[in-house]
Structures are given as structure tokens and as C-alpha cells.
Design a protein around this motif. Structure first.
Motif, PDB file in Angstrom:
ATOM      1  N   ARG A  41       0.824  -1.212   0.000  1.00  0.00           N
ATOM      2  CA  ARG A  41       0.000   0.000   0.000  1.00  0.00           C
ATOM      3  C   ARG A  41       0.855   1.256   0.000  1.00  0.00           C
ATOM      4  O   ARG A  41       0.539   2.241  -0.677  1.00  0.00           O
ATOM      5  CB  ARG A  41      -0.929  -0.008   1.222  1.00  0.00           C
ATOM      6  CG  ARG A  41      -1.916   1.159   1.253  1.00  0.00           C
ATOM      7  CD  ARG A  41      -2.853   1.101   0.078  1.00  0.00           C
ATOM      8  NE  ARG A  41      -3.706   2.286   0.009  1.00  0.00           N
ATOM      9  CZ  ARG A  41      -4.513   2.574  -0.997  1.00  0.00           C
ATOM     10  NH1 ARG A  41      -4.574   1.755  -2.038  1.00  0.00           N
ATOM     11  NH2 ARG A  41      -5.248   3.658  -0.988  1.00  0.00           N
ATOM     12  N   MET A  43       3.733   1.514  -1.261  1.00  0.00           N
ATOM     13  CA  MET A  43       4.548   1.465  -2.468  1.00  0.00           C
ATOM     14  C   MET A  43       6.035   1.309  -2.173  1.00  0.00           C
ATOM     15  O   MET A  43       6.886   1.718  -2.950  1.00  0.00           O
ATOM     16  CB  MET A  43       4.277   2.668  -3.376  1.00  0.00           C
ATOM     17  CG  MET A  43       2.859   2.658  -3.926  1.00  0.00           C
ATOM     18  SD  MET A  43       2.433   4.045  -4.992  1.00  0.00           S
ATOM     19  CE  MET A  43       3.405   3.680  -6.449  1.00  0.00           C
ATOM     20  N   ARG A  46       6.326  -2.262  -5.597  1.00  0.00           N
ATOM     21  CA  ARG A  46       5.281  -1.943  -6.560  1.00  0.00           C
ATOM     22  C   ARG A  46       5.619  -2.634  -7.878  1.00  0.00           C
ATOM     23  O   ARG A  46       6.671  -3.250  -8.016  1.00  0.00           O
ATOM     24  CB  ARG A  46       5.067  -0.443  -6.751  1.00  0.00           C
ATOM     25  CG  ARG A  46       6.162   0.497  -6.363  1.00  0.00           C
ATOM     26  CD  ARG A  46       7.369   0.501  -7.256  1.00  0.00           C
ATOM     27  NE  ARG A  46       7.006   0.540  -8.648  1.00  0.00           N
ATOM     28  CZ  ARG A  46       7.654  -0.054  -9.600  1.00  0.00           C
ATOM     29  NH1 ARG A  46       8.716  -0.769  -9.350  1.00  0.00           N
ATOM     30  NH2 ARG A  46       7.267   0.040 -10.852  1.00  0.00           N
ATOM     31  N   ARG A  90      -3.741  -2.971  -3.349  1.00  0.00           N
ATOM     32  CA  ARG A  90      -3.692  -2.200  -4.599  1.00  0.00           C
ATOM     33  C   ARG A  90      -4.603  -2.910  -5.588  1.00  0.00           C
ATOM     34  O   ARG A  90      -4.186  -3.825  -6.285  1.00  0.00           O
ATOM     35  CB  ARG A  90      -2.270  -2.109  -5.158  1.00  0.00           C
ATOM     36  CG  ARG A  90      -1.228  -1.600  -4.217  1.00  0.00           C
ATOM     37  CD  ARG A  90      -0.622  -0.236  -4.436  1.00  0.00           C
ATOM     38  NE  ARG A  90      -0.929   0.526  -5.576  1.00  0.00           N
ATOM     39  CZ  ARG A  90      -0.022   0.895  -6.510  1.00  0.00           C
ATOM     40  NH1 ARG A  90       1.206   0.470  -6.452  1.00  0.00           N
ATOM     41  NH2 ARG A  90      -0.374   1.685  -7.482  1.00  0.00           N
ATOM     42  N   TYR A 205       4.771  10.107  -8.731  1.00  0.00           N
ATOM     43  CA  TYR A 205       5.589   9.327  -7.813  1.00  0.00           C
ATOM     44  C   TYR A 205       7.003   9.091  -8.326  1.00  0.00           C
ATOM     45  O   TYR A 205       7.816   8.482  -7.649  1.00  0.00           O
ATOM     46  CB  TYR A 205       4.891   7.993  -7.522  1.00  0.00           C
ATOM     47  CG  TYR A 205       4.871   7.657  -6.057  1.00  0.00           C
ATOM     48  CD1 TYR A 205       4.188   8.451  -5.150  1.00  0.00           C
ATOM     49  CD2 TYR A 205       5.537   6.549  -5.565  1.00  0.00           C
ATOM     50  CE1 TYR A 205       4.161   8.150  -3.807  1.00  0.00           C
ATOM     51  CE2 TYR A 205       5.513   6.227  -4.227  1.00  0.00           C
ATOM     52  CZ  TYR A 205       4.827   7.038  -3.349  1.00  0.00           C
ATOM     53  OH  TYR A 205       4.799   6.728  -2.009  1.00  0.00           O
ATOM     54  N   GLU A 298      -7.481   2.537  -9.043  1.00  0.00           N
ATOM     55  CA  GLU A 298      -7.065   2.992  -7.714  1.00  0.00           C
ATOM     56  C   GLU A 298      -6.796   4.495  -7.739  1.00  0.00           C
ATOM     57  O   GLU A 298      -6.164   5.011  -8.658  1.00  0.00           O
ATOM     58  CB  GLU A 298      -5.790   2.243  -7.312  1.00  0.00           C
ATOM     59  CG  GLU A 298      -5.161   2.733  -6.017  1.00  0.00           C
ATOM     60  CD  GLU A 298      -3.764   2.169  -5.807  1.00  0.00           C
ATOM     61  OE1 GLU A 298      -3.138   2.543  -4.805  1.00  0.00           O
ATOM     62  OE2 GLU A 298      -3.309   1.356  -6.646  1.00  0.00           O
ATOM     63  N   GLU A 299      -7.254   5.185  -6.712  1.00  0.00           N
ATOM     64  CA  GLU A 299      -6.921   6.602  -6.535  1.00  0.00           C
ATOM     65  C   GLU A 299      -6.009   6.741  -5.324  1.00  0.00           C
ATOM     66  O   GLU A 299      -6.261   6.157  -4.267  1.00  0.00           O
ATOM     67  CB  GLU A 299      -8.180   7.442  -6.396  1.00  0.00           C
ATOM     68  CG  GLU A 299      -8.998   7.467  -7.675  1.00  0.00           C
ATOM     69  CD  GLU A 299      -9.975   8.636  -7.747  1.00  0.00           C
ATOM     70  OE1 GLU A 299      -9.817   9.597  -6.965  1.00  0.00           O
ATOM     71  OE2 GLU A 299     -10.877   8.572  -8.597  1.00  0.00           O
ATOM     72  N   ARG A 300      -4.955   7.507  -5.491  1.00  0.00           N
ATOM     73  CA  ARG A 300      -3.933   7.662  -4.470  1.00  0.00           C
ATOM     74  C   ARG A 300      -4.132   8.964  -3.688  1.00  0.00           C
ATOM     75  O   ARG A 300      -4.849   9.855  -4.126  1.00  0.00           O
ATOM     76  CB  ARG A 300      -2.553   7.666  -5.127  1.00  0.00           C
ATOM     77  CG  ARG A 300      -2.212   6.421  -5.927  1.00  0.00           C
ATOM     78  CD  ARG A 300      -1.910   5.244  -5.060  1.00  0.00           C
ATOM     79  NE  ARG A 300      -0.795   5.504  -4.163  1.00  0.00           N
ATOM     80  CZ  ARG A 300      -0.401   4.665  -3.212  1.00  0.00           C
ATOM     81  NH1 ARG A 300      -1.053   3.519  -3.027  1.00  0.00           N
ATOM     82  NH2 ARG A 300       0.627   4.959  -2.441  1.00  0.00           N
ATOM     83  N   GLU A 304       0.581  12.980  -2.694  1.00  0.00           N
ATOM     84  CA  GLU A 304       1.591  12.531  -3.646  1.00  0.00           C
ATOM     85  C   GLU A 304       1.792  13.554  -4.758  1.00  0.00           C
ATOM     86  O   GLU A 304       2.873  13.630  -5.349  1.00  0.00           O
ATOM     87  CB  GLU A 304       1.191  11.189  -4.254  1.00  0.00           C
ATOM     88  CG  GLU A 304       1.211  10.040  -3.260  1.00  0.00           C
ATOM     89  CD  GLU A 304       0.807   8.717  -3.880  1.00  0.00           C
ATOM     90  OE1 GLU A 304       0.821   7.705  -3.153  1.00  0.00           O
ATOM     91  OE2 GLU A 304       0.473   8.688  -5.074  1.00  0.00           O
ATOM     92  N   ASN A 322      -5.977  12.269  -8.270  1.00  0.00           N
ATOM     93  CA  ASN A 322      -4.725  11.527  -8.406  1.00  0.00           C
ATOM     94  C   ASN A 322      -4.973  10.040  -8.672  1.00  0.00           C
ATOM     95  O   ASN A 322      -4.690   9.185  -7.832  1.00  0.00           O
ATOM     96  CB  ASN A 322      -3.878  11.703  -7.129  1.00  0.00           C
ATOM     97  CG  ASN A 322      -2.496  11.078  -7.258  1.00  0.00           C
ATOM     98  OD1 ASN A 322      -1.988  10.868  -8.362  1.00  0.00           O
ATOM     99  ND2 ASN A 322      -1.878  10.770  -6.121  1.00  0.00           N
ATOM    100  N   ALA A 324      -4.056   6.445 -10.001  1.00  0.00           N
ATOM    101  CA  ALA A 324      -2.758   5.804 -10.181  1.00  0.00           C
ATOM    102  C   ALA A 324      -2.589   5.230 -11.581  1.00  0.00           C
ATOM    103  O   ALA A 324      -1.462   5.028 -12.039  1.00  0.00           O
ATOM    104  CB  ALA A 324      -2.578   4.698  -9.142  1.00  0.00           C
TER     105      ALA A 324
END
Length: 358
Positions: A41, A43, A46, A90, A205, A298-300, A304, A322, A324
Motif C-alpha cells: 500500500r 509502495m 510496486r 492495490r 511518484y 485505484e486513486e492515491r 503525492e 490523483n 494511479a
């Protein structure tokens, strides 16, 4: 020394904390499924293949140390619950969900065998996880070699060198080793046919500038870092021969989910007449979903995008979106989808893989 995203031996798992790269190479012990969930989670690890491997091997470590039980029913529940939890870390990457399904099925099958014991069920799950690690490395080398051969036949049949643009990180740090899209670049380099690799920084990222650039320098592969906003200009002015990216999820019609920014690269490549390839193992393919619109994105956290190393760079009060990943429609994948089983046009994928995956 070869770069390794993870180091595993029976009962022990350590991961390279990728948040500390490229400044520090630090391996951290992962002794439980919960620790693996947190590392995935956050990262620290990843890349869809590496996520699945770390998740499954963390369960293997717990089982080796005696977790689960007593009794077959309790042990099976522990395996199922642990795997279900790992899938939530994820959700876009399909590899973890597929591995969870396979391991749970293996555990249940072993438990149903007449006279089965807890130790035998534990061993079956542990060995299945270890075999996944071995298979991923073999598959990556096949992807690299098959992709390099196909790309050269397409864009340099006369024997010249090629320049390849890639996005995010798809190398040894995202897999058991060698890599998928970066594996294709490695194979081209090994053949003496790579003129230059262009890697994007991959905001927010920075997996490209922190990780892919690190791998390319480490392997002494000729490479140039560019900003995400420079990709179209590089295609127009720097002689890009092809674009090769990875994928966290490939569905039946050939739509793919990959690191956000991939979609716009595919559009730019189409405009410039440059072949666009997706490199991914068959474990990233999910024929149960018809189109990319069915993939959960997925939204981060917004930080970030607004912060770098804890320092605010964006105006306070600004809203943030954001995601991913984004979806690349199959019609933009003009080079093909590179798997360990071959290189397929998107419309060929379902038929080509239907006998091996679902």
C-alpha cells in the motif's frame, strides 16, 4: 550483482524499500501478511508481478512459522482471509487477485485429499508461492526476447539500431527479475540493437526518474530521462522507434490499465505513426472482464501530487485528482501485446490465451 526487488528463502522474505531509491538501497524484513499489505500500500514494493509475489511469499513465511490452525478448517480460513486482505492493498493490479485465487484453490484441493494434514496443506501453499517466483523470472526473460524480436522485425528489419521510449518502472524492481517492458529494452541492448532508451520521469511518484533511470544506469544501458510532458516532442524530434510500456491489468478486448500517463503516450504514438507495445505476463490478463471500463482504478492520496519529500509545492486549498492508472484502448496498441506466450494483436488476445487463463 543483479538488482532484486525481493529476496526470499524458505521462512524469510526481505524487500528492497523502493521509496528510498535511488539514494539508498535498503532491504527490510517482511514477516507477515499484514506487513506485506502495508509495504504494498505504501509502495515500498510496486509493479503488478512484484506485488503478487511479495503478497504470496509473505503468506508462505507466516505458514512456515506455524500461523493458521489448529485444524484444517481454521488453516484454510486463515489462508483465504490473508489472501483476500492482500488483494485490497492495490486493487487495480490483477496479478495479486489471480495469485490469491490460485493459492486458495491449491490449499482447498490439498485439504480435500484423504488423510491430508495441516503440515501438508502448509507445504502445498508454500511451494505454490515459491513456484510463482520461479515462473515469473522465466516468463520475464521470454517477454524480453519475444518482444525484442518482434519489435526489430517491425521497425528495423535491415539490422539497424532502435530507440525505445518507456513509462514508469517495469524492470527487475517491479518483478522477480529482468522485467517486462524494461525486459524488452534489456534484450535489445543484449543483442547490440539498442541505440537509446528514453524513460519518462512518471509523475507524481517519479518511478521513472527514481527507479527506471536507476536500473538503466546500473545496467549501463544507454538512456535518457525526459519529463512526462516531453514525450510527444521526443517522438517528433529524437527518433523514437517504438513505445513499450507495461500493464497492471489487460482485459479480453485488449484494453489495458497501466500507470497514469500511458494513455496519452499511446495517443501521441498513434499520431506519429510509432508502434505502441504493451508487455505483460499472462498473469496480468483477465479474460473475465470485457473492456477496460470494467477495471477498478485505484486513486492515491492527494499529497503525492502536492508534496515532494514532505515539502508542499502546490498552492494550499487546491483540489487534487490523483488516479494511479489510466486505460489505454486496444485500438491504440498498434505494435501488439507482448506476453511470455507470444506477441498478439489486441483482437487476438482472447483466443490466444483462453486455453491457459480465464
Amino acid at each position: 550483482m543483479t538488482l532484486e526487488a525481493l529476496r526470499y528463502s524458505r521462512g524469510s522474505l526481505r524487500i528492497l524499500n523502493q521509496l528510498s531509491l535511488p539514494h539508498e538501497s535498503r532491504y527490510e524484513a517482511v514477516g507477515s501478511v499484514r506487513q506485506a499489505w502495508e509495504a504494498i500500500r505504501a509502495m515500498k514494493v510496486r509493479g503488478a508481478p512484484a506485488i503478487a509475489l511479495v503478497g504470496c511469499l509473505s503468506l508462505a513465511v507466516e505458514l512456515q512459522r506455524g500461523a493458521g490452525g489448529p485444524g484444517l478448517a481454521a488453516l484454510l480460513a486463515f489462508v483465504r482471509d490473508s489472501l483476500s486482505s492482500l488483494v485490497t492493498a492495490r486493487p487495480t493490479a490483477v496479478n495479486m487477485a489471480r495469485a490469491a485465487r490460485d493459492l486458495a484453490a491449491a490449499a482447498a484441493q490439498e485439504a480435500q485429499r484423504e488423510g491430508a494434514t495441516e503440515d501438508e496443506v502448509r507445504e502445498r501453499v508454500i511451494r505454490c508461492a515459491e513456484l510463482m517466483l520461479e515462473k515469473d523470472l522465466r516468463d520475464n526473460r521470454s517477454i524480453g526476447d519475444l518482444g525484442a524480436q518482434h519489435l526489430l522485425e517491425r521497425v528495423a528489419p535491415g539490422g539497424g539500431k532502435v530507440a525505445v521510449l518507456t513509462h514508469c518502472n517495469t524492470g527487475a524492481l517491479a518483478t522477480a527479475g529482468y522485467g517486462t517492458a524494461l525486459g524488452v529494452i534489456r534484450s535489445l541492448h543484449n543483442l547490440g540493437r539498442l541505440e537509446q532508451a528514453f524513460c519518462t520521469e512518471t509523475r507524481p511518484y517519479n518511478q521513472g526518474s527514481r527507479l527506471t533511470a536507476f536500473e538503466l544506469v546500473y545496467e549501463q544501458i544507454p538512456a535518457t530521462l525526459i519529463g512526462d510532458s516531453m514525450a510527444a516532442a521526443a517522438m517528433a524530434h529524437r527518433g523514437v522507434s517504438a513505445v513499450v510500456v507495461g500493464a497492471d491489468h489487460v482485459v479480453a478486448n485488449g484494453d489495458t490499465a497501466n500507470k497514469v500517463g500511458t494513455y496519452q503516450l499511446a495517443i501521441a504514438a498513434k499520431h506519429h505513426g510509432i508502434p505502441f507495445y504493451v508487455a505483460a505476463p499472462s498473469s496480468s490478463c483477465n479474460l473475465s472482464l470485457d473492456t477496460g471500463q470494467d477495471i477498478v482504478i485505484e486513486e492515491r492520496p492527494g499529497q503525492e501530487l502536492t508534496d515532494i519529500n514532505g515539502v508542499r509545492i502546490a498552492a494550499p486549498g487546491i483540489g487534487v485528482w490523483n488516479p494511479a492508472f489510466d486505460i489505454t484502448p486496444h485500438e491504440l496498441i498498434t505494435g501488439g501485446i507482448i506476453t511470455e506466450l507470444g506477441v498478439f494483436a489486441p483482437e487476438e488476445l482472447r483466443a490466444a490465451l483462453s486455453s491457459t487463463i480465464s
